[in-house]
Design an enzyme around this catalytic site. Sequence first.
Site, PDB file in Angstrom:
ATOM      1  CG  LEU A 247     114.230 -93.204   7.050  1.00 51.97           C
ATOM      2  CD1 LEU A 247     113.023 -93.500   6.179  1.00 51.97           C
ATOM      3  CD2 LEU A 247     115.305 -92.496   6.232  1.00 51.97           C
TER       4      LEU A 247
ATOM      5  CE  LYS B 132     104.010 -95.803  11.993  1.00 53.22           C
ATOM      6  NZ  LYS B 132     103.132 -94.623  12.169  1.00 53.22           N
TER       7      LYS B 132
ATOM      8  CG  ASP C 291     113.234 -92.416  17.124  1.00 54.38           C
ATOM      9  OD1 ASP C 291     113.032 -93.551  16.653  1.00 54.38           O
ATOM     10  OD2 ASP C 291     114.294 -92.073  17.667  1.00 54.38           O
TER      11      ASP C 291
ATOM     12  CG  ASP D 150      99.681 -86.354  15.469  1.00 50.96           C
ATOM     13  OD1 ASP D 150      99.774 -85.271  16.077  1.00 50.96           O
ATOM     14  OD2 ASP D 150     100.563 -87.225  15.516  1.00 50.96           O
TER      15      ASP D 150
ATOM     16  N   GLY E 293     105.909 -90.659  17.472  1.00 53.42           N
ATOM     17  CA  GLY E 293     105.268 -90.893  18.764  1.00 53.42           C
ATOM     18  C   GLY E 293     105.000 -92.354  19.029  1.00 53.42           C
ATOM     19  CG  PHE E 294     102.213 -93.836  17.649  1.00 51.26           C
ATOM     20  CD1 PHE E 294     101.750 -93.669  18.939  1.00 51.26           C
ATOM     21  CD2 PHE E 294     101.699 -93.041  16.652  1.00 51.26           C
ATOM     22  CE1 PHE E 294     100.779 -92.732  19.226  1.00 51.26           C
ATOM     23  CE2 PHE E 294     100.722 -92.101  16.927  1.00 51.26           C
ATOM     24  CZ  PHE E 294     100.256 -91.954  18.225  1.00 51.26           C
ATOM     25  N   GLY E 295     106.699 -95.083  17.067  1.00 54.98           N
ATOM     26  CA  GLY E 295     107.696 -96.041  16.619  1.00 54.98           C
ATOM     27  C   GLY E 295     108.844 -95.379  15.880  1.00 54.98           C
ATOM     28  CB  THR E 296     112.253 -96.404  15.334  1.00 56.21           C
ATOM     29  OG1 THR E 296     112.347 -96.114  16.729  1.00 56.21           O
ATOM     30  CG2 THR E 296     113.485 -95.887  14.625  1.00 56.21           C
ATOM     31  CB  VAL E 297     110.404 -94.260  10.265  1.00 49.47           C
ATOM     32  CG1 VAL E 297     110.235 -94.535   8.775  1.00 49.47           C
ATOM     33  CG2 VAL E 297     109.052 -93.948  10.897  1.00 49.47           C
TER      34      VAL E 297
END
Length: 457
Positions: A134, A156, A136, A252, A138-142
């Site tokens: 879905l 995530k 990317d 954020d 700052g901390f991972g791929t969804v």
Amino acid sequence: MRRGFLLQWTVPSDDCPKCEASGGQCRYANNGTGFSCHCSGGVYPEKCGGSTRIKTIFIIVGAVLGAGAIFLFVFFVLHQRKKKKQAIASNEFMRSGSSMTTYSKDLELGGSPHIFTFEELEVATDGFSASRELGDGGFGTVYKGKLKDGRVVAVKRLYKNNYRRVEQFLNEVDILSRLLHQNLVILYGCTSRMSRDLLLVYEFIANGTVADHLHGSRSAERGLTWPLRLNIAIETAEALAYLHAVEIIHRDVKTTNILLDNSFHVKVADFGLSRLFPLEVTHVSTVPQGTPGYVDPVYHQCYKLTDKSDVYSFGVVLVELISSKPAVDMSRSHSEINLANMALNRIQNHEVVQLVDPELGYDTDPETKRTIDRVAEVAFQCLQMERDLRPSIKEVVEILTCVRDGDCRAKSMKKKASQKDDVHLLTEGLQFSPDSVIHRFHSQSTNHSVASNASGL
């Protein structure tokens, strides 16, 4: 004897050819030792170098095996040391506040949040297939996934090369598992922090992000009318007001973290950077993190984080809703690369029309012009350099709700009838210099002036 003599001797052995072929000399003794192959390096039973070659092979194999054993031992020691350091760091982080300790106990006791296994989430996402991605962060791929019970979810997967991923993982789990608000994304569960990968499982929000609709992949759909944008602003502010009320700073706030459902209602997401802070503490000191274009400029200078930092970021979101422009755009002129700077300049110079997305009907619909002007003023206040000049997010909610419902005039005139300047601002629209806004902030005590502007809008 002086003339010499010839001696012939028959060696009763079939091994001479081997010996001579290896460069040795056949010898045979009648003393019972029998045949032997005499070589320059010694005496051997068959041929020269036979046992030397075997010995060399054994030496080489032994050396390789020995080196491998040493390497494995060193690797094991370093791996164990790394795991120990990570465990210590995680434990220290969990001990740093009661919230992390509570989460640790929840995991041990099997309470909320629900703990998924890596394997079931791997199945749910088709092995984390690229076709399920879905986006990317700052901390991972969804990834989009489907659980065995039929629920469609967003999974995530935190990046492994992020050294603070355990901290961010625990932070997001702890915060979302204790919150319940209609405009905050729901966390269904997560993997154990000792899992092969750190995974977070959320409700799936089907309509993308606000950024997608404003200037991203869905911008061509032109689905966000001005009334929808104003409602998005209010719901986002309400979510932030809820967080601040329970002593949480999001840290954020940006349009890519504001999700939309099919009815264009808001779901604020991504709490990896969020922080819990007690009410008696005025700020949280930390290294600067966040997204360029949204980060409070004071934050970069002194590393002090307050709820007013979220207010600044929300001000940028308001300008994005008005302009449909991204927070940072390197193709713009140098002074306007940062959208916040562009907005301050345009509003300061009475050039709001140059900031507004022309598709919103600012020039054709008087009501749209009225509400956009009011929202532009709110954004201007949120983007003030001095934090004390910014309103609280709760006051922002009141102002924006008042703008949407159109009852600002009646409320303000009832409460502020004696303050002719404020009434004048309401009746004249945005026909004033933002300098007057700043002046009014300075002319009164901070809390009173912010409140008067909140009700005056």
